[in-house]
Design an enzyme around this catalytic site. Structure first.
Site, PDB file in Angstrom:
ATOM      1  N   LYS A  13      -7.960  -4.162 -14.262  1.00 25.13           N
ATOM      2  CA  LYS A  13      -6.963  -3.145 -14.833  1.00 25.13           C
ATOM      3  C   LYS A  13      -5.623  -3.808 -14.911  1.00 25.13           C
ATOM      4  O   LYS A  13      -4.978  -3.564 -15.875  1.00 25.13           O
ATOM      5  CB  LYS A  13      -6.846  -1.867 -13.800  1.00 25.13           C
ATOM      6  CG  LYS A  13      -8.054  -0.924 -13.855  1.00 25.13           C
ATOM      7  CD  LYS A  13      -7.912   0.241 -12.811  1.00 25.13           C
ATOM      8  CE  LYS A  13      -7.467   0.178 -11.492  1.00 25.13           C
ATOM      9  NZ  LYS A  13      -8.511  -0.670 -10.538  1.00 25.13           N
ATOM     10  N   ARG A  88      -5.579   8.422  -8.891  1.00 24.69           N
ATOM     11  CA  ARG A  88      -6.884   8.274  -8.079  1.00 24.69           C
ATOM     12  C   ARG A  88      -7.343   9.355  -7.351  1.00 24.69           C
ATOM     13  O   ARG A  88      -8.301   9.119  -6.689  1.00 24.69           O
ATOM     14  CB  ARG A  88      -6.067   7.116  -6.991  1.00 24.69           C
ATOM     15  CG  ARG A  88      -6.285   5.706  -7.135  1.00 24.69           C
ATOM     16  CD  ARG A  88      -5.676   5.034  -6.128  1.00 24.69           C
ATOM     17  NE  ARG A  88      -6.320   3.703  -5.880  1.00 24.69           N
ATOM     18  CZ  ARG A  88      -5.776   2.552  -6.294  1.00 24.69           C
ATOM     19  NH1 ARG A  88      -4.602   2.522  -7.236  1.00 24.69           N
ATOM     20  NH2 ARG A  88      -6.327   1.166  -6.000  1.00 24.69           N
ATOM     21  N   ARG A 127      -9.964 -13.526  -5.889  1.00 22.14           N
ATOM     22  CA  ARG A 127      -8.503 -13.010  -6.937  1.00 22.14           C
ATOM     23  C   ARG A 127      -7.380 -13.526  -5.830  1.00 22.14           C
ATOM     24  O   ARG A 127      -7.459 -13.602  -4.656  1.00 22.14           O
ATOM     25  CB  ARG A 127      -8.644 -11.299  -6.919  1.00 22.14           C
ATOM     26  CG  ARG A 127      -7.170 -10.976  -7.465  1.00 22.14           C
ATOM     27  CD  ARG A 127      -7.364  -9.576  -7.883  1.00 22.14           C
ATOM     28  NE  ARG A 127      -6.974  -8.676  -6.846  1.00 22.14           N
ATOM     29  CZ  ARG A 127      -6.929  -7.275  -7.167  1.00 22.14           C
ATOM     30  NH1 ARG A 127      -7.198  -6.766  -8.431  1.00 22.14           N
ATOM     31  NH2 ARG A 127      -7.122  -6.602  -6.120  1.00 22.14           N
ATOM     32  N   ARG A 160      -4.032 -11.235  -1.464  1.00 22.28           N
ATOM     33  CA  ARG A 160      -3.463 -10.013  -0.872  1.00 22.28           C
ATOM     34  C   ARG A 160      -4.358  -9.887   0.099  1.00 22.28           C
ATOM     35  O   ARG A 160      -5.586 -10.065   0.522  1.00 22.28           O
ATOM     36  CB  ARG A 160      -3.834  -8.888  -1.987  1.00 22.28           C
ATOM     37  CG  ARG A 160      -2.670  -8.758  -3.284  1.00 22.28           C
ATOM     38  CD  ARG A 160      -3.028  -7.859  -4.170  1.00 22.28           C
ATOM     39  NE  ARG A 160      -3.618  -6.399  -3.578  1.00 22.28           N
ATOM     40  CZ  ARG A 160      -4.006  -5.406  -4.448  1.00 22.28           C
ATOM     41  NH1 ARG A 160      -4.009  -5.734  -5.662  1.00 22.28           N
ATOM     42  NH2 ARG A 160      -4.574  -4.470  -3.899  1.00 22.28           N
ATOM     43  N   ARG A 171     -12.089   0.082   0.205  1.00 20.01           N
ATOM     44  CA  ARG A 171     -11.411   0.814  -0.975  1.00 20.01           C
ATOM     45  C   ARG A 171     -12.311   0.920  -1.991  1.00 20.01           C
ATOM     46  O   ARG A 171     -12.167   2.059  -2.573  1.00 20.01           O
ATOM     47  CB  ARG A 171     -10.762  -0.717  -1.478  1.00 20.01           C
ATOM     48  CG  ARG A 171      -9.459  -1.082  -0.710  1.00 20.01           C
ATOM     49  CD  ARG A 171      -8.838  -2.336  -0.880  1.00 20.01           C
ATOM     50  NE  ARG A 171      -8.232  -2.260  -2.464  1.00 20.01           N
ATOM     51  CZ  ARG A 171      -7.966  -3.349  -3.185  1.00 20.01           C
ATOM     52  NH1 ARG A 171      -8.288  -4.737  -2.545  1.00 20.01           N
ATOM     53  NH2 ARG A 171      -7.709  -3.488  -4.059  1.00 20.01           N
TER      54      ARG A 171
HETATM   55  P1  AMP Z   1      -4.151  -1.144  -6.195  1.00 21.06           P
HETATM   56  O1  AMP Z   1      -3.321  -2.585  -6.112  1.00 21.06           O
HETATM   57  O2  AMP Z   1      -4.236  -0.371  -7.162  1.00 21.06           O
HETATM   58  O3  AMP Z   1      -5.291  -1.732  -5.635  1.00 21.06           O
HETATM   59  O4  AMP Z   1      -3.561  -0.463  -4.733  1.00 21.06           O
HETATM   60  C1  AMP Z   1      -3.444  -1.028  -3.415  1.00 21.06           C
HETATM   61  C2  AMP Z   1      -3.165   0.051  -2.482  1.00 21.06           C
HETATM   62  O5  AMP Z   1      -2.132   0.729  -2.594  1.00 21.06           O
HETATM   63  C3  AMP Z   1      -4.523   1.194  -2.373  1.00 21.06           C
HETATM   64  O6  AMP Z   1      -5.740   0.549  -1.848  1.00 21.06           O
HETATM   65  C4  AMP Z   1      -3.925   2.211  -1.741  1.00 21.06           C
HETATM   66  O7  AMP Z   1      -3.536   2.099  -0.447  1.00 21.06           O
HETATM   67  C5  AMP Z   1      -2.357   2.234  -2.323  1.00 21.06           C
HETATM   68  N1  AMP Z   1      -2.183   3.195  -3.600  1.00 21.06           N
HETATM   69  C6  AMP Z   1      -2.170   2.447  -4.723  1.00 21.06           C
HETATM   70  N2  AMP Z   1      -2.148   3.431  -5.732  1.00 21.06           N
HETATM   71  C7  AMP Z   1      -2.318   4.785  -5.058  1.00 21.06           C
HETATM   72  C8  AMP Z   1      -2.640   5.906  -5.511  1.00 21.06           C
HETATM   73  N3  AMP Z   1      -2.378   6.248  -7.047  1.00 21.06           N
HETATM   74  N4  AMP Z   1      -2.959   6.815  -4.724  1.00 21.06           N
HETATM   75  C9  AMP Z   1      -2.927   6.479  -3.291  1.00 21.06           C
HETATM   76  N5  AMP Z   1      -2.886   5.273  -2.866  1.00 21.06           N
HETATM   77  C10 AMP Z   1      -2.593   4.344  -3.697  1.00 21.06           C
END
Ligand code: AMP
Length: 218
Positions: A13, A88, A127, A160, A171
């Site tokens: 994404k 989400r 990654r 990360r 996740r």
């Molecule tokens: P990402 O970089 O999109 O994989 O997000 C990393 C982490 O940020 C996720 O595993 C959640 O802990 C938090 N996070 C990001 N976006 C959301 C969202 N829309 N709702 C809840 N938690 C989020």
């Protein structure tokens, strides 16, 4: 256009959002990037979400909805935006519907990035990201420069802390339980396009572009 990129972590994404931004000139809004920046700066918000993110859990709807509400009012979002990692949960999707009522719900499209879990594990553990601009690399498919510095901004390239296999599995559980129901939700709204994400970056982007050019003439 208002675009949602839906799909499990590691589906591509973020990478596709960057390409869409270049091609269509609308900003990428990554809730994950926003939260990571808060953690880095050590703000109150950052302190609150750090352990949740490290455990691979979702942060609360209230908190994330406030962030989005504020961000989409900024001037660069006037002609549209790409939501990468939001919504989400069904609660977040419903809050977004409310926000879009004023902006034009008919301009909303959702791209669902479809990819098997085992491929996700392989991708995410390989990654690497730029700690400064967020550019995404992959040790197998799209390796970072040998000096470990980002070729866009010179920032340091890192892994990360939530990209380890153990956290990725958590996740993915969160994704299947809380986010996957959004596929049916947006399908029923007639907004969903499935993207076959288990291919190269350029192949996926060709499909994304095709869908967007057919759907958004302006
Ligand atoms: P990402 O970089 O999109 O994989 O997000 C990393 C982490 O940020 C996720 O595993 C959640 O802990 C938090 N996070 C990001 N976006 C959301 C969202 N829309 N709702 C809840 N938690 C989020």
């Amino acid at each position: 256009m208002y675009l949602i990129l839906l799909g499990p972590p590691g589906a591509g994404k973020g990478t596709q959002a960057q390409l869409i931004t270049q091609e269509f000139g609308i900003p990428q809004i990554s809730t994950g990037d926003i939260l990571r920046a808060e953690v880095r700066k050590g703000t109150e918000l950052g302190k609150k979400v750090k352990s949740i993110m490290e455990a691979g859990k979702l942060v609360s709807d209230d908190l994330i909805i406030k962030i989005i509400e504020k961000r989409i009012q900024e001037p660069d979002c006037r002609n549209g935006f790409i939501l990468d990692g939001f919504p989400r949960t069904i609660g977040q999707a419903e809050a977004l519907n409310e926000l879009l009522k004023k902006l034009g719900p008919d301009k909303l499209k959702v791209l669902e990035f479809e990819i098997p879990d085992e491929e996700i594990i392989k991708r995410i553990t390989n990654r690497r990201v730029c700690s400064k601009c967020g550019k995404v690399f992959n040790l197998l498919l799209n390796p970072p420069p040998p000096d470990g510095k980002c070729d866009e901004c010179g920032g340091e390239i890192i892994q990360r802390s939530d990209d380890t296999e153990d956290v990725v599995r958590k996740r993915l559980n969160e994704y299947h339980e809380k986010t996957e129901p959004l596929i049916e939700y947006y399908h029923k709204m007639g907004k969903l396009h499935v993207i076959h994400a288990n291919r190269t970056v350029q192949e996926v982007f060709a499909e994304v572009k095709d869908v967007l050019q057919h759907n958004f003439k302006n």
